[in-house]
Design an enzyme around this catalytic site. Structure first.
Site, PDB file in Angstrom:
ATOM      1  CD  GLU A 263      -2.786   1.176   2.651  1.00  7.11           C
ATOM      2  OE1 GLU A 263      -3.850   1.351   1.991  1.00  7.11           O
ATOM      3  OE2 GLU A 263      -2.073   0.787   3.766  1.00  7.11           O
TER       4      GLU A 263
ATOM      5  CE  LYS B 293      -7.273   1.440   3.325  1.00  5.21           C
ATOM      6  NZ  LYS B 293      -5.776   2.030   4.198  1.00  5.21           N
TER       7      LYS B 293
ATOM      8  CB  CYS C 221      -4.334  -1.357   4.555  1.00 10.83           C
ATOM      9  SG  CYS C 221      -3.448  -0.930   6.245  1.00 10.83           S
TER      10      CYS C 221
END
Length: 289
Positions: A46, A117, A158
């Protein structure tokens, strides 16, 4: 039916700083190293392009997707080395906010999938750290499956790893390989990184492949590192420490079928309703207790 061939996956661990071009060069060198060591697939973490908590500085240093130097350079490396490259994410300017966007690049250097995300990290930690991703980033709303020569890849990033329903949905749609490239904080990583990855792998009978940021960054944050590759039985096949570098593991797609056959949780899951808590009396307690 012929099973998919085995392949070698690499996680590229980085310590990205505040200089996009330096981060680009570090990512390119490590992906080339992974390819030279036999990787067919390489994943960066990330925020490969920039780790910077200052919002004004972040906006000054990023641009739209088609102008990003890290994406352009890694497309060229994928073409040069003939491997698949997954960019864990880069920051992409979207109006007055930023998309935290990951990419899958094929052997010809073409972007074949991208993912924004979904879950944003808004939290106050006991050590005084406070994070408000939603102040800068716009969350995605679409789960993404990408085709690879070895099977379907589920792309996440993440904080998504804490939301098990996302991984179950990806696996139910056919994903054999799940990914959560990350920049986990040191504090939360020490507590939860390993157990979350092993749990997502076990729950879905999938491989988990997650490259990470690690160490003390130029902007003052400290990330956990420990890039990790976990098999569908929950076994850790490869793990980094906190230093930048490459880890590799052989991936056998046939193991996904084997494990899902032994413990068919995806097939055995049943719909259910939740009873109303209209009479929350304690059950099974004696009156004299």
């Amino acid at each position: 039916m012929t099973s998919s061939p085995r392949f070698t996956a690499a996680c590229i661990q980085m310590r990205s700083g505040r200089d996009v071009l330096e981060n680009r060069d570090a990512a390119v060198a490590l992906v080339r190293q992974a390819a030279d060591q036999g990787a067919h697939f390489a994943q960066t973490p990330e925020m490969t392009s920039l780790v910077c908590r200052d919002r004004a500085e972040l906006f000054e240093k990023i641009g739209p997707q088609d102008q990003d130097p890290v994406l352009a350079a890694l497309r060229e490396v994928a073409r040069e080395k003939g491997i698949l490259v997954q960019i864990g994410s880069i920051a992409v300017k979207e109006g007055d906010k930023v998309a935290n966007r990951g990419f899958l690049i094929d052997r010809d250097g073409d972007v074949v999938a991208s993912y924004d995300k979904i879950h944003l990290y808004d939290v106050d930690l006991p050590n005084g750290e406070s994070w408000r991703e939603s102040a800068t980033y716009t969350g995605g709303d679409t789960a993404v499956l990408a085709e690879t020569p070895w099977g379907l890849l589920g792309m996440t990033i993440c904080y998504d790893v804490r939301f098990a329903a996302l991984y179950k949905a990806l696996a139910e749609r056919g994903a054999s390989f799940l990914t959560a490239p990350a920049a986990f904080t040191k504090q939360t990583g020490e507590a939860h990184w390993h157990v979350l990855h092993r749990a997502r792998a076990i729950e879905t009978g999938s491989f988990m492949i997650s490259a990470a940021q690690g160490g003390l960054h130029a902007d003052g944050r400290e990330t956990f590192g420990h890039s990790i590759i976990v098999d569908p039985w929950g076994r850790v096949l490869a793990e980094a420490d906190t230093e930048p570098g490459v880890i590799l593991a052989e991936i056998d797609p046939a193991l996904v079928t084997e494990v899902r056959g032994r413990i068919p949780t995806l097939k055995n899951a049943r719909p259910f309703e939740m009873a109303a808590a209209s009479d929350p009396k304690p059950l099974g307690l004696a009156a004299s207790a």
